[in-house]
Design an enzyme around this catalytic site. Sequence first.
Site, mmCIF file in Angstrom:
data_model
loop_
_atom_site.group_PDB
_atom_site.id
_atom_site.type_symbol
_atom_site.label_atom_id
_atom_site.label_comp_id
_atom_site.label_asym_id
_atom_site.label_seq_id
_atom_site.Cartn_x
_atom_site.Cartn_y
_atom_site.Cartn_z
ATOM 1 N N ASN A 189 71.964 -27.210 18.809
ATOM 2 C CA ASN A 189 72.600 -27.599 20.076
ATOM 3 C C ASN A 189 72.380 -26.465 21.072
ATOM 4 O O ASN A 189 73.009 -25.426 20.980
ATOM 5 C CB ASN A 189 74.096 -27.829 19.812
ATOM 6 C CG ASN A 189 74.885 -28.064 21.082
ATOM 7 O OD1 ASN A 189 74.309 -28.271 22.147
ATOM 8 N ND2 ASN A 189 76.198 -28.028 20.973
ATOM 9 N N SER A 214 79.415 -21.064 14.410
ATOM 10 C CA SER A 214 78.939 -19.738 13.995
ATOM 11 C C SER A 214 78.101 -19.768 12.719
ATOM 12 O O SER A 214 78.170 -18.848 11.905
ATOM 13 C CB SER A 214 80.120 -18.764 13.852
ATOM 14 O OG SER A 214 80.736 -18.545 15.114
ATOM 15 N N GLU A 241 83.456 -28.804 23.578
ATOM 16 C CA GLU A 241 83.313 -28.321 24.962
ATOM 17 C C GLU A 241 83.410 -29.480 25.950
ATOM 18 O O GLU A 241 83.948 -29.326 27.048
ATOM 19 C CB GLU A 241 81.990 -27.548 25.104
ATOM 20 C CG GLU A 241 82.080 -26.181 24.421
ATOM 21 C CD GLU A 241 80.763 -25.620 23.910
ATOM 22 O OE1 GLU A 241 79.692 -26.105 24.313
ATOM 23 O OE2 GLU A 241 80.822 -24.683 23.088
ATOM 24 N N GLU A 278 83.422 -29.254 13.472
ATOM 25 C CA GLU A 278 83.275 -27.974 14.162
ATOM 26 C C GLU A 278 84.660 -27.458 14.563
ATOM 27 O O GLU A 278 85.195 -27.870 15.600
ATOM 28 C CB GLU A 278 82.421 -28.136 15.421
ATOM 29 C CG GLU A 278 81.012 -28.611 15.162
ATOM 30 C CD GLU A 278 80.071 -28.210 16.289
ATOM 31 O OE1 GLU A 278 79.104 -27.523 15.987
ATOM 32 O OE2 GLU A 278 80.340 -28.551 17.448
ATOM 33 N N HIS A 281 81.531 -33.349 21.645
ATOM 34 C CA HIS A 281 81.597 -31.908 21.348
ATOM 35 C C HIS A 281 82.879 -31.343 21.948
ATOM 36 O O HIS A 281 83.325 -31.789 23.007
ATOM 37 C CB HIS A 281 80.366 -31.210 21.933
ATOM 38 C CG HIS A 281 80.240 -29.789 21.489
ATOM 39 N ND1 HIS A 281 80.987 -28.782 22.045
ATOM 40 C CD2 HIS A 281 79.491 -29.218 20.517
ATOM 41 C CE1 HIS A 281 80.690 -27.644 21.439
ATOM 42 N NE2 HIS A 281 79.781 -27.885 20.509
ATOM 43 N N LYS A 321 73.097 -26.480 24.170
ATOM 44 C CA LYS A 321 74.124 -26.445 25.224
ATOM 45 C C LYS A 321 73.453 -26.294 26.599
ATOM 46 O O LYS A 321 72.376 -26.824 26.807
ATOM 47 C CB LYS A 321 75.129 -25.341 24.926
ATOM 48 C CG LYS A 321 75.665 -25.436 23.489
ATOM 49 C CD LYS A 321 76.839 -24.569 23.233
ATOM 50 C CE LYS A 321 77.303 -24.778 21.789
ATOM 51 N NZ LYS A 321 78.537 -24.084 21.468
ATOM 52 N N GLY A 374 80.952 -20.235 18.570
ATOM 53 C CA GLY A 374 80.533 -19.120 19.412
ATOM 54 C C GLY A 374 81.350 -17.854 19.228
ATOM 55 O O GLY A 374 81.255 -16.924 20.036
HETATM 56 P P1 PGA Z 1 77.745 -21.879 17.589
HETATM 57 O O1 PGA Z 1 77.976 -23.327 18.259
HETATM 58 O O2 PGA Z 1 76.786 -22.075 16.437
HETATM 59 O O3 PGA Z 1 77.165 -21.053 18.689
HETATM 60 O O4 PGA Z 1 79.084 -21.409 17.124
HETATM 61 C C1 PGA Z 1 78.056 -24.489 17.474
HETATM 62 C C2 PGA Z 1 78.266 -25.699 18.358
HETATM 63 O O5 PGA Z 1 79.056 -25.641 19.313
HETATM 64 O O6 PGA Z 1 77.651 -26.763 18.122
#
Ligand code: PGA
Length: 249
Positions: A11, A211, A98, A166, A96, A13, A172
Amino acid sequence: MTAIRPLVAGNWKMNGLHASLAELDAMRARALAAPPACDLAICPPATLISAAAAILAPAIAVGGQDCSELPPGAHTGDLAAQQLRDAGATFVILGHSERRADHRETDALVLAKARAASAAGLAPIVCVGETRAEREAGRALAVVGAQVAASLAADLDAATLVVAYEPVWAIGTGLTPTVADVAQMHVHIRAGLVEIFGAKGAGVRILYGGSVKPQNARELLGAAEVGGALVGGASLKAADFMAIAAAYS
Ligand code: PGA
């Protein structure tokens, strides 16, 4: 580990310019030279989907990061599922955390988007996960179970559906749940999928995300009912992404 062929999806983003396509070239080269025992997908920003599909096919699939729940029409700034499919996507990330936070996306909206995606021939990757406060309050299983029950429905195609667990606090941050916590949640999600889809729910891939790095991939992906990974930051570099995928080798 389940018998289902796993999926490792990246992803990107709101990252990536045309200059970043060199990483995709490197990913395709590695995927062809040493194919991992899993499916691969990259979900770049919509501006790069066509170019990414041209570079990656057929070794690595391409996905969008969101789609509208509506058919094409007068909705400035939105993208219909058909448009993503037309651009070369075969997956789309939906719900997601976000988007749930930044755009107030509800479970009902995520379900409507999943239906639109399925109808357009895209495989939805529906994301669920608890916040840190919810986990600390002992509500993680209940919160995620409710998201699964309300973001999915029996009329979706279980054969193409993907679910991604997640934990919001792991995205992140460099923090990850214990393998035992991942396994407990994935077993819980599996039970929810079987409740919705019956026997077909047993075949839905449940990805872990938050992560995931080359250093922790083998351990996290080895947890019960984990059928792959949704990778954010570490998917931006071909070496890291393919090292994660190599957990399946
Ligand atoms: P990350 O993000 O691997 O940077 O923690 C995962 C995601 O939001 O899909």
